[in-house]
Scaffold this active site. Structure first.
Site, PDB file in Angstrom:
ATOM      1  N   HIS A   1       0.859  -1.174   0.000  1.00  0.00           N
ATOM      2  CA  HIS A   1       0.000   0.000   0.000  1.00  0.00           C
ATOM      3  C   HIS A   1       0.902   1.233   0.000  1.00  0.00           C
ATOM      4  O   HIS A   1       2.102   1.115  -0.244  1.00  0.00           O
ATOM      5  CB  HIS A   1      -0.972  -0.030   1.188  1.00  0.00           C
ATOM      6  N   ALA A   2       0.379   2.386   0.288  1.00  0.00           N
ATOM      7  CA  ALA A   2       1.067   3.667   0.078  1.00  0.00           C
ATOM      8  C   ALA A   2       2.514   3.734   0.578  1.00  0.00           C
ATOM      9  O   ALA A   2       3.417   4.004  -0.207  1.00  0.00           O
ATOM     10  CB  ALA A   2       0.258   4.798   0.688  1.00  0.00           C
TER      11      ALA A   2
END
Length: 92
Positions: A15-16
Site C-alpha cells: 500500500h502507500a
C-alpha cells in the site's frame, strides 16, 4: 535478464508507504525493473518506477512477486528491492 521471486512481508502489502519506498528504491538504480505476480507473463509486468503501477498490483502480505531487471545495476536493484519487500513495514 536476472529475475527473482520475492514474497511480500509488510502486513498491509504494497500500500502507500511500502509502495513509495519500493518505487524510490527502484529509481535509485541504473536498471529497468519490471514487477508483477509470480505467474505473470512478461507482457503483464509493470514498471517498478511507477507508484500508480505498483499500488495497482494490489499485492498483499504473503503474495509472491516476480521481479525482472535489465541494466548495469540490475542485480543491485533486485537486491535492494528484495530487501524492501522482505522488511516489515515498521522497519522501513
Amino acid at each position: 535478464m536476472p529475475e527473482r521471486l520475492v514474497t511480500v512481508v509488510p502486513e498491509e502489502g504494497l500500500h502507500a508507504r511500502p509502495a513509495s519506498v519500493f518505487v524510490e528504491t527502484a529509481n535509485e538504480y541504473d536498471a529497468e525493473v519490471l514487477v508483477g505476480p509470480e505467474d505473470a507473463d512478461d507482457d503483464d509486468l509493470v514498471p517498478a518506477s511507477s507508484m500508480l503501477a505498483i499500488t495497482g498490483l494490489g499485492a498483499a502480505s504473503g503474495d509472491t512477486l516476480r521481479l525482472v531487471a535489465e541494466g548495469d545495476d540490475a542485480e543491485d536493484a533486485l537486491d535492494a528491492l528484495e530487501d524492501v519487500l522482505t522488511t516489515p513495514e515498521d522497519e522501513l
